[in-house]
Scaffold this motif. Structure first.
Motif, PDB file in Angstrom:
ATOM      1  N   ASP A 288       0.811  -1.226   0.000  1.00 59.59           N
ATOM      2  CA  ASP A 288       0.000   0.000   0.000  1.00 59.59           C
ATOM      3  C   ASP A 288       0.842   1.272   0.000  1.00 59.59           C
ATOM      4  O   ASP A 288       0.336   2.360   0.288  1.00 59.59           O
ATOM      5  CB  ASP A 288      -0.942   0.002   1.206  1.00 59.59           C
ATOM      6  CG  ASP A 288      -0.177  -0.055   2.519  1.00 59.59           C
ATOM      7  OD1 ASP A 288       1.037  -0.421   2.499  1.00 59.59           O
ATOM      8  OD2 ASP A 288      -0.769   0.250   3.563  1.00 59.59           O
ATOM      9  N   LYS A 289       2.163   1.148  -0.308  1.00 62.30           N
ATOM     10  CA  LYS A 289       3.018   2.333  -0.309  1.00 62.30           C
ATOM     11  C   LYS A 289       3.908   2.311  -1.565  1.00 62.30           C
ATOM     12  O   LYS A 289       4.343   1.244  -2.024  1.00 62.30           O
ATOM     13  CB  LYS A 289       3.894   2.393   0.950  1.00 62.30           C
ATOM     14  CG  LYS A 289       3.106   2.687   2.216  1.00 62.30           C
ATOM     15  CD  LYS A 289       4.041   2.765   3.407  1.00 62.30           C
ATOM     16  CE  LYS A 289       3.303   3.234   4.661  1.00 62.30           C
ATOM     17  NZ  LYS A 289       2.181   2.343   5.048  1.00 62.30           N
TER      18      LYS A 289
ATOM     19  N   GLU B 247       4.433   7.495  -0.464  1.00 59.87           N
ATOM     20  CA  GLU B 247       3.032   7.801  -0.694  1.00 59.87           C
ATOM     21  C   GLU B 247       2.147   6.583  -0.369  1.00 59.87           C
ATOM     22  O   GLU B 247       2.486   5.459  -0.720  1.00 59.87           O
ATOM     23  CB  GLU B 247       2.817   8.213  -2.147  1.00 59.87           C
ATOM     24  CG  GLU B 247       1.394   8.665  -2.463  1.00 59.87           C
ATOM     25  CD  GLU B 247       1.263   9.182  -3.865  1.00 59.87           C
ATOM     26  OE1 GLU B 247       0.162   9.064  -4.427  1.00 59.87           O
ATOM     27  OE2 GLU B 247       2.272   9.668  -4.432  1.00 59.87           O
ATOM     28  N   GLN B 248       1.083   6.904   0.335  1.00 59.96           N
ATOM     29  CA  GLN B 248       0.090   5.870   0.666  1.00 59.96           C
ATOM     30  C   GLN B 248      -0.811   5.672  -0.549  1.00 59.96           C
ATOM     31  O   GLN B 248      -1.336   6.621  -1.126  1.00 59.96           O
ATOM     32  CB  GLN B 248      -0.751   6.305   1.884  1.00 59.96           C
ATOM     33  CG  GLN B 248      -1.756   5.290   2.340  1.00 59.96           C
ATOM     34  CD  GLN B 248      -1.117   4.162   3.146  1.00 59.96           C
ATOM     35  OE1 GLN B 248      -0.142   4.379   3.861  1.00 59.96           O
ATOM     36  NE2 GLN B 248      -1.655   2.963   3.003  1.00 59.96           N
TER      37      GLN B 248
ATOM     38  N   THR C 132      -4.218   4.268  -2.013  1.00 54.42           N
ATOM     39  CA  THR C 132      -5.570   3.873  -1.591  1.00 54.42           C
ATOM     40  C   THR C 132      -6.063   2.774  -2.494  1.00 54.42           C
ATOM     41  O   THR C 132      -5.927   2.841  -3.726  1.00 54.42           O
ATOM     42  CB  THR C 132      -6.517   5.074  -1.650  1.00 54.42           C
ATOM     43  OG1 THR C 132      -6.531   5.588  -2.986  1.00 54.42           O
ATOM     44  CG2 THR C 132      -6.090   6.164  -0.693  1.00 54.42           C
TER      45      THR C 132
END
Length: 338
Positions: free
Chosen positions: A259-260, A331-332, A334
């Motif tokens: 997720d990153k 950065e995450q 989504t």
């Protein structure tokens, strides 16, 4: 041209006439009488001189025979002996002008050595030498006083060739390789010595500021009881000239959670380096990898990453980055759910 020929003819006739006049003169008879007495006196002096005792040296060839097919002589005995003798000049002159010495022959089967090492002392071959001398000749010394050789009962192995010494290229040049032909050789030696040999070193060389490909034949250095086959190798040192090249390489994040993702600013870095002209086209951006690990970024404690390479391609030097540091974000991402 005609005048030159006439002058040469006149000179020749004049010299011939002068020589003829001298030979028919009273002075010529006195000269030849003096010359005759001089030659007779010289002959008596020479005979008297040769009747004195003198010392001198002679060489006697050495031969090794009867070597079995399964035996390799790894260190040959000396090829000759130097003997110093004393006798009257007439006898020594006879040795010099008319008498040739027979080779001293060593039969392999007559001598057995410990650890494949044979030593034959002067006392063992002195009688063979004395038999070739006149009874009046005094044998003063023999050099060397020991005939020595090593052999191997076929024990061998193959070892790589290595350069011994220092070779450096001139400014803006570099040695792209060291090529030996052959690149490995057979080494023969007694088993205990053979076990200690792992490489064959060349003769020591020292060369600097080379600017062109060098080719040279080098002998291999072998110790006592060691024989290399072949005993020398051909060395080639290809010399290349440096040139500069710039490529653009992206940064890649590794070990990031699902997720990153890594966001770098800029996302690509210019890499400038030196490479040999012969490899200029071969080295491309694909040969460079800038890998940024997730764990490393967490340990930084800042938002700037110093660019570095995990591996530098072969033949590449003087690597520079532009920029040397990049800004980054983790950065995450989504993920959508149904």
């Amino acid at each position: 041209m005609l005048l030159d020929r006439r002058n040469i003819k006149q000179t020749y006739l004049r010299i011939t006439a002068q020589v003829k006049d001298f030979l028919l003169s009273e002075r010529s008879r006195e000269f030849f009488l003096f010359l005759g007495f001089f030659l007779i006196a010289g002959a008596f002096w020479l005979l008297q001189t040769l009747n004195n005792d003198y010392e001198t040296e002679f060489s006697i060839p050495v031969r090794l025979k009867g070597v079995p097919n399964n035996v390799v002589i790894t260190s040959d005995p000396p090829s000759e002996l130097r003997i110093r003798v004393k006798d009257k000049g007439t006898v020594l002159l006879n040795y010099m002008l008319g008498k040739s010495f027979y080779p001293l022959t060593l039969d392999f089967a007559d001598y057995k050595g410990k650890e494949n090492h044979v030593r034959v002392f002067a006392a063992q071959f002195e009688k063979k030498i004395q038999a070739q001398l006149n009874a009046s000749t005094n044998l003063i010394s023999i050099r060397p006083d020991t005939l020595e050789y090593y052999y191997s009962m076929g024990d061998s192995k193959k070892v790589p060739v290595r350069l011994q010494g220092r070779v450096s290229a001139g400014r803006q040049y570099y040695l792209s390789d060291t090529i030996f032909t052959p690149d490995s050789v057979l080494v023969y030696a007694p088993q205990d010595v053979l076990d200690t040999i792992t490489v064959a070193y060349t003769q020591h060389i020292q060369m600097e500021d080379i600017s062109d490909t060098l080719k040279q034949r080098l002998p291999l250095l072998s110790g006592k009881g060691v024989k290399y086959v072949p005993a020398a190798v051909d060395m080639m040192l290809p010399v290349d000239i440096y040139t500069e090249k710039t490529v653009e390489v992206p940064l890649h994040g590794i070990n990031f959670p699902a997720d990153k993702v890594l966001r770098a600013f800029p996302s690509k870095v210019q890499i400038t380096f030196q490479v040999g002209l012969s490899r200029f086209r071969q080295i491309t951006a694909d040969d460079f990898h800038i890998l940024v690990s997730y764990e490393e970024l967490l340990r930084l404690g800042s938002e700037k990453y110093t660019v570095k390479l995990k591996n530098v391609p072969k033949g590449v030097t003087q690597v520079r980055f532009n920029p040397e540091q990049v800004d980054f974000l983790i950065e995450q991402v989504t993920t959508s759910t149904d």
